[in-house]
Write a protein that holds these residues in place. Structure first.
Motif, PDB file in Angstrom:
ATOM      1  N   TYR A  60      -1.271  -5.091  -0.611  1.00 55.28           N
ATOM      2  CA  TYR A  60       0.196  -5.018  -0.308  1.00 55.28           C
ATOM      3  C   TYR A  60       0.496  -6.377   0.559  1.00 55.28           C
ATOM      4  O   TYR A  60      -0.094  -6.605   1.448  1.00 55.28           O
TER       5      TYR A  60
ATOM      6  N   ALA B 104      -4.559  -3.674   2.624  1.00 50.29           N
ATOM      7  CA  ALA B 104      -5.631  -3.247   3.468  1.00 50.29           C
ATOM      8  C   ALA B 104      -6.764  -2.598   3.071  1.00 50.29           C
ATOM      9  O   ALA B 104      -6.514  -2.004   1.730  1.00 50.29           O
TER      10      ALA B 104
ATOM     11  N   ARG C  99      -2.763   7.097   5.849  1.00 52.51           N
ATOM     12  CA  ARG C  99      -1.935   6.048   5.411  1.00 52.51           C
ATOM     13  C   ARG C  99      -0.537   6.044   5.765  1.00 52.51           C
ATOM     14  O   ARG C  99       0.149   5.192   5.759  1.00 52.51           O
TER      15      ARG C  99
ATOM     16  N   GLU D 222       3.303   4.578  -2.358  1.00 50.08           N
ATOM     17  CA  GLU D 222       1.960   5.100  -1.881  1.00 50.08           C
ATOM     18  C   GLU D 222       1.493   6.080  -2.932  1.00 50.08           C
ATOM     19  O   GLU D 222       0.412   6.548  -3.164  1.00 50.08           O
TER      20      GLU D 222
ATOM     21  N   ARG E 101      -7.674   4.478  10.396  1.00 52.35           N
ATOM     22  CA  ARG E 101      -6.785   5.545  10.226  1.00 52.35           C
ATOM     23  C   ARG E 101      -7.267   6.978  10.351  1.00 52.35           C
ATOM     24  O   ARG E 101      -8.699   6.904  10.051  1.00 52.35           O
TER      25      ARG E 101
HETATM   26  N1  GLY Z   1      -0.094   2.642   5.024  1.00 57.24           N
HETATM   27  C1  GLY Z   1      -0.762   1.581   4.348  1.00 57.24           C
HETATM   28  C2  GLY Z   1      -2.328   1.579   4.971  1.00 57.24           C
HETATM   29  O1  GLY Z   1      -2.478   2.680   5.373  1.00 57.24           O
HETATM   30  O2  GLY Z   1      -2.928   0.813   4.384  1.00 57.24           O
END
Ligand code: GLY
Length: 377
Positions: free
Chosen positions: A249, A262, A331, A52, A305
């Motif tokens: 990803y 995403a 995230r 990340e 998120r």
């Molecule tokens: N952890 C990856 C995302 O939030 O897309």
């Protein structure tokens, strides 16, 4: 320890409830929906703070600690629930498709190795041996060996069952408000009546700013950031480990689904899956791996998120005695569940919150909140 109420039955809220119950607290969890839905269900479950590229030191340290705690966390939940969350810490690959990206990965590898993080730059042929499905334009890659993934949907089911087995009461409510006096929290009032508590935790994720009844200084500045995802049905083992390519990803699940995520969108509480979102994901994935083009797209979904103005979560006590925050994980909510649960439980049980200073809601009180802009990498 007295009664504790956790508002929000996502992975963060359930992890806190499970931890507190294991330490002897009487815990109730409230949510408008079933447990472990929303972002907890929508995420890909990647445990990848280095991939990340988190540069904020306190956040990276928290993520690294939580990653180390994951095997024990999943084992404790499995022991309590009988459900295995399919944790795989077999590395995450970042694939590069040009020399500039490969040079950036080499620099990142040096920096990570200096911190003792297990990682290994790979040339083109080593990447293609590991992941033969990647396209011909590949340059090389970087494997972070300590990272991995957990099946977040299984983890959600396991945590809900572990909470149940530990005596946590999970209740669905339609309306809920915190009750407090001038100094401290008293409990919550829902459509089922009033329940008193010594401590109340706001673990409402993207909806955390909508938990009413607390003073304005205790309302976290959270903005929902939409992520759209799709899944392809691929032969088992076609993609071996979680892999990042430019713009997306790809995360293989044991059941043959390949998750592709995403998007990162600031569009309020709009949770629609859009043609543009799906197009962007497919474009990135197929550019990197044309071989994926013949598989069936079986699923599309989205989640919100919880974003914060500075990208850090908001964790720990507030100005209102007994009112705690555990939100804004952006995230990294799935990754941060173990450390969040431990540290919030320490804050409630022992009044020990020094490890959470960098994440306190108090950091937003010195500035004009109206002037704050939410920025994201
Ligand atoms: N952890 C990856 C995302 O939030 O897309």
């Amino acid at each position: 320890m007295g009664d504790v109420i956790v508002v929000g039955a996502g992975l963060i809220g359930l992890s806190i409830a499970f931890e507190l119950a294991q330490r002897g607290a009487a815990v109730r969890v409230y949510d408008r929906a079933e447990p472990a839905r929303a972002a907890s269900w929508a995420g890909a479950g990647m445990l990848a703070p280095y991939t990340e590229r988190i540069t904020d030191e306190p956040l990276l340290a928290l993520c690294a600690a939580s990653l180390r705690e994951y095997p024990d966390f999943v084992a404790r939940i499995r022991d309590a629930s009988g459900i295995d969350a399919h944790l795989r810490l077999d590395g995450v690959l970042y694939a590069a498709f040009d020399a500039a990206e490969m040079n950036a990965l080499r620099r990142q590898a040096e920096a990570l190795q200096a911190r003792g993080v297990g990682c290994e730059p790979l040339d083109r042929s080593a990447v293609l041996t590991a992941e033969p499905w990647l396209g011909a334009s590949l340059t090389g890659g970087l494997l972070k060996r300590d990272e991995g993934q957990v099946d977040n949907r299984r983890l959600g089911r396991a945590l809900a069952a572990a909470c149940d087995a530990s005596g946590v009461r999970i209740e669905q409510n339609f309306s809920l408000e915190v009750e407090c006096d001038a100094r401290r929290v008293l409990g919550v009032r829902s459509d089922r009546g009033f329940n008193g508590a010594r401590a109340v935790v706001n673990a409402c994720g993207a909806w955390a700013a909508q938990l009413h009844g607390v003073p304005r200084s205790c309302v976290p500045p959270i903005e929902p950031i939409k992520g759209q995802m799709i899944a392809l049905s691929v032969p088992s083992g076609f993609v071996r480990r979680a892999t990042w390519v430019p713009g997306a990803y790809l995360v293989p699940r044991d059941d043959g689904r390949l998750l592709i995520g995403a998007t990162v969108e600031s569009s309020g509480f709009d949770e629609r899956v859009t043609a543009e979102g799906v197009h962007a994901l497919l474009h990135s994935a197929l550019d990197a791996a044309p071989a994926l083009g013949s598989f069936t797209m079986t699923e599309s979904w989205s989640g919100l998120r919880p974003g914060t103005p500075d990208g850090r979560p908001i964790l720990g006590p507030s100005e209102l005695d007994g009112f705690f925050l555990a939100t804004g994980h952006y995230r990294n909510g799935i990754l941060l569940a173990p450390a969040t649960a431990r540290l919030i439980a320490d804050a409630i049980e022992r009044d020990e919150s020094s490890a959470l200073e960098s994440f306190s809601i108090a950091r937003f009180h010195t500035e004009d909140r109206a002037a704050q802009r939410i920025t994201h990498a």
